[in-house]
Design an enzyme around this catalytic site. Sequence first.
Site, PDB file in Angstrom:
ATOM      1  N   SER A   1       0.817  -1.212   0.000  1.00 20.55           N
ATOM      2  CA  SER A   1       0.000   0.000   0.000  1.00 20.55           C
ATOM      3  C   SER A   1       0.853   1.266   0.000  1.00 20.55           C
ATOM      4  O   SER A   1       1.846   1.361   0.733  1.00 20.55           O
ATOM      5  CB  SER A   1      -0.887  -0.009   1.247  1.00 20.55           C
TER       6      SER A   1
ATOM      7  N   CYS B   1      -2.021   3.480  13.552  1.00 20.03           N
ATOM      8  CA  CYS B   1      -2.254   4.845  14.029  1.00 20.03           C
ATOM      9  C   CYS B   1      -2.841   4.806  15.432  1.00 20.03           C
ATOM     10  O   CYS B   1      -3.402   3.797  15.844  1.00 20.03           O
ATOM     11  CB  CYS B   1      -3.215   5.555  13.096  1.00 20.03           C
TER      12      CYS B   1
ATOM     13  N   LEU C   1       0.086   9.960   4.984  1.00 25.44           N
ATOM     14  CA  LEU C   1      -1.173   9.430   4.446  1.00 25.44           C
ATOM     15  C   LEU C   1      -2.071  10.475   3.782  1.00 25.44           C
ATOM     16  O   LEU C   1      -3.269  10.563   4.084  1.00 25.44           O
ATOM     17  CB  LEU C   1      -1.956   8.694   5.547  1.00 25.44           C
TER      18      LEU C   1
END
Length: 302
Positions: free
Chosen positions: A19, A132, A75
């Site tokens: 990813s 996270c 992100l």
Amino acid sequence: MSPVDFCGIELAHPVINASGTFDAIAARRAFGDALLAQFPFAAFVSKTVTIAPRQGNPPPRLWELPAGLMNSIGLPNKGLEGYLAHDLPELSRLPVPLIVNVMGFSREEVARLVTAFARRDEVAALELNVSCPNVETGLVMGADPGEVARLMSAVRPLTDKPLIVKLTPNASDVAAVAVAAEREGASAVSLINTIRGMAVHPRTGEPWLGGTTGGVSGPAVRAIALAQVRSVAEAVDIPIVGMGGVTHGRHAHELIGAGATLVAVGTESFRDPAASARIASELALASGESHDSGRGLAGLQS
Ligand SMILES: Cc1cc2nc3c(=O)[nH]c(=O)nc-3n(C[C@H](O)[C@H](O)[C@H](O)COP(=O)(O)O)c2cc1C
């Protein structure tokens, strides 16, 4: 190479992308239809999607290491609505199954993301990025078996699609987290995510990265990935997606030997966007199979 069954999804070979390391929409613009005709991955994993759009961290965002990369990208993404409106229609045209990686800052946020993608036929599976902090507890979700268990029991009933838990290597006992995920219904686990690191500005002595710390990836982390995949494989029965520093089919072969069903290529794709096709071919040779899907990809070389 023989097709692989991964959580009921048939893949042409075991090599997928990690990813956040391959922008298929930008690559489609750069390479045109050649990308679709010779897609380098057996499945495509999107970069992390969050509920709200994110700008990402301030620059600098990258620091090159002697054997890898450190990033504090933070992100950036269009958020759930932006992804559904703009990215999903484009990614659903890829010739391979789509795995959407999602991250929430609370169980409720992850539940909203899982619910939204559960009803989309274009999405084959979801990968839960648990690296996270949970804003309610302050704990990094993926660093704590209890947090992961509570998350999985909240989201597992929301979809029949495979749920892959992407483990963080920044946990004291990664195998214990994997066991908790499996017990609460995870279909698979993937590892490793990046390892926290820091670089210092050579003149000011201040942290170089805009995000202060960053995530280390690439060959520097390969030995750690191998050890963690092996320890997780000894602890769970669900399939494992192994990643971390894979640059050659030999490394993919080693991760599979350590217990991975699939192997993901990350940082190496920045150096060569067609690397995964080469790695799949080398893996087939290392596994004693013949495979030619990596041939003729010169058009994709950067
Ligand atoms: C620039 C960059 C961006 C990344 N973005 C994401 C992301 O959005 N979501 C995620 O789960 N992992 C992300 N990762 C982690 C990778 O998916 C992978 O777990 C890690 O880089 C280890 O594999 P590698 O050594 O082959 O790169 C990112 C890694 C890099 C280098």
